[in-house]
Design a protein around this motif. Sequence first.
Motif, PDB file in Angstrom:
ATOM      1  N   ASP A 281     -27.597 -12.261 -29.857  1.00  0.00           N
ATOM      2  CA  ASP A 281     -27.178 -10.647 -29.830  1.00  0.00           C
ATOM      3  C   ASP A 281     -27.530  -9.967 -28.826  1.00  0.00           C
ATOM      4  N   ASN A 282     -26.392  -9.655 -27.678  1.00  0.00           N
ATOM      5  CA  ASN A 282     -26.930  -8.605 -26.398  1.00  0.00           C
ATOM      6  C   ASN A 282     -27.896  -7.811 -26.818  1.00  0.00           C
ATOM      7  N   ASN A 283     -27.257  -7.004 -27.909  1.00  0.00           N
ATOM      8  CA  ASN A 283     -27.317  -5.349 -28.096  1.00  0.00           C
ATOM      9  C   ASN A 283     -28.757  -5.163 -28.954  1.00  0.00           C
TER      10      ASN A 283
ATOM     11  N   ARG B 283     -18.573 -12.529 -33.578  1.00  0.00           N
ATOM     12  CA  ARG B 283     -17.220 -11.172 -33.190  1.00  0.00           C
ATOM     13  C   ARG B 283     -17.323 -10.477 -32.550  1.00  0.00           C
ATOM     14  N   PRO B 284     -15.868 -10.849 -32.094  1.00  0.00           N
ATOM     15  CA  PRO B 284     -14.885  -9.814 -31.600  1.00  0.00           C
ATOM     16  C   PRO B 284     -14.769  -8.953 -31.644  1.00  0.00           C
ATOM     17  N   LEU B 285     -15.014  -8.051 -30.841  1.00  0.00           N
ATOM     18  CA  LEU B 285     -14.877  -6.240 -30.330  1.00  0.00           C
ATOM     19  C   LEU B 285     -13.333  -6.482 -30.222  1.00  0.00           C
TER      20      LEU B 285
ATOM     21  N   ASP C 288     -22.637 -11.787 -31.635  1.00  0.00           N
ATOM     22  CA  ASP C 288     -22.468 -10.916 -31.914  1.00  0.00           C
ATOM     23  C   ASP C 288     -21.787 -10.228 -30.596  1.00  0.00           C
ATOM     24  N   GLU C 289     -19.710 -10.461 -30.320  1.00  0.00           N
ATOM     25  CA  GLU C 289     -19.588  -9.485 -29.321  1.00  0.00           C
ATOM     26  C   GLU C 289     -19.050 -11.365 -28.717  1.00  0.00           C
ATOM     27  N   TRP C 290     -17.925 -10.949 -27.804  1.00  0.00           N
ATOM     28  CA  TRP C 290     -16.970 -12.013 -27.270  1.00  0.00           C
ATOM     29  C   TRP C 290     -17.879 -11.869 -26.273  1.00  0.00           C
ATOM     30  N   ASP C 291     -18.511 -12.508 -25.825  1.00  0.00           N
ATOM     31  CA  ASP C 291     -19.238 -12.736 -24.026  1.00  0.00           C
ATOM     32  C   ASP C 291     -19.294 -14.028 -23.521  1.00  0.00           C
TER      33      ASP C 291
ATOM     34  N   THR D 207     -26.712  -5.872 -35.526  1.00  0.00           N
ATOM     35  CA  THR D 207     -26.750  -7.300 -36.250  1.00  0.00           C
ATOM     36  C   THR D 207     -28.098  -7.063 -37.322  1.00  0.00           C
TER      37      THR D 207
ATOM     38  N   THR E 171     -12.304  -6.575 -25.918  1.00  0.00           N
ATOM     39  CA  THR E 171     -12.027  -7.772 -26.130  1.00  0.00           C
ATOM     40  C   THR E 171     -11.090  -8.506 -26.445  1.00  0.00           C
TER      41      THR E 171
END
Length: 83
Positions: free
Chosen positions: A7-9, A74-76, A47-50, A14, A79
């Motif tokens: 998770d980058n956040n 988990r795509p936003l 967490d997040e498609w990046d 999460t 995204t």
Amino acid sequence: MRIVVADNNSRKFTDDLIKHWEKNHEVKYECGASEFLAPWADLYYIDEWDHNIHYLFNWYLEHPEIKKPMVVVRPLDWTIWIG
């Protein structure tokens, strides 16, 4: 089950999920995907498609002999719409 959460956040979205999973599973957290915890995991949650998913995918292409966990992303909504 052994779960890795990338998770980058900084667990902003999460943290509750991690706390829930820790009741019955071994959970490790890392900020961004890495090849160090991936072979350990049974499930790798991103967490997040990046760039995390692309990094992990490319790493597995270069190392086909390494055990691959199930990957869940988990795509936003934005995204998905921007492709």
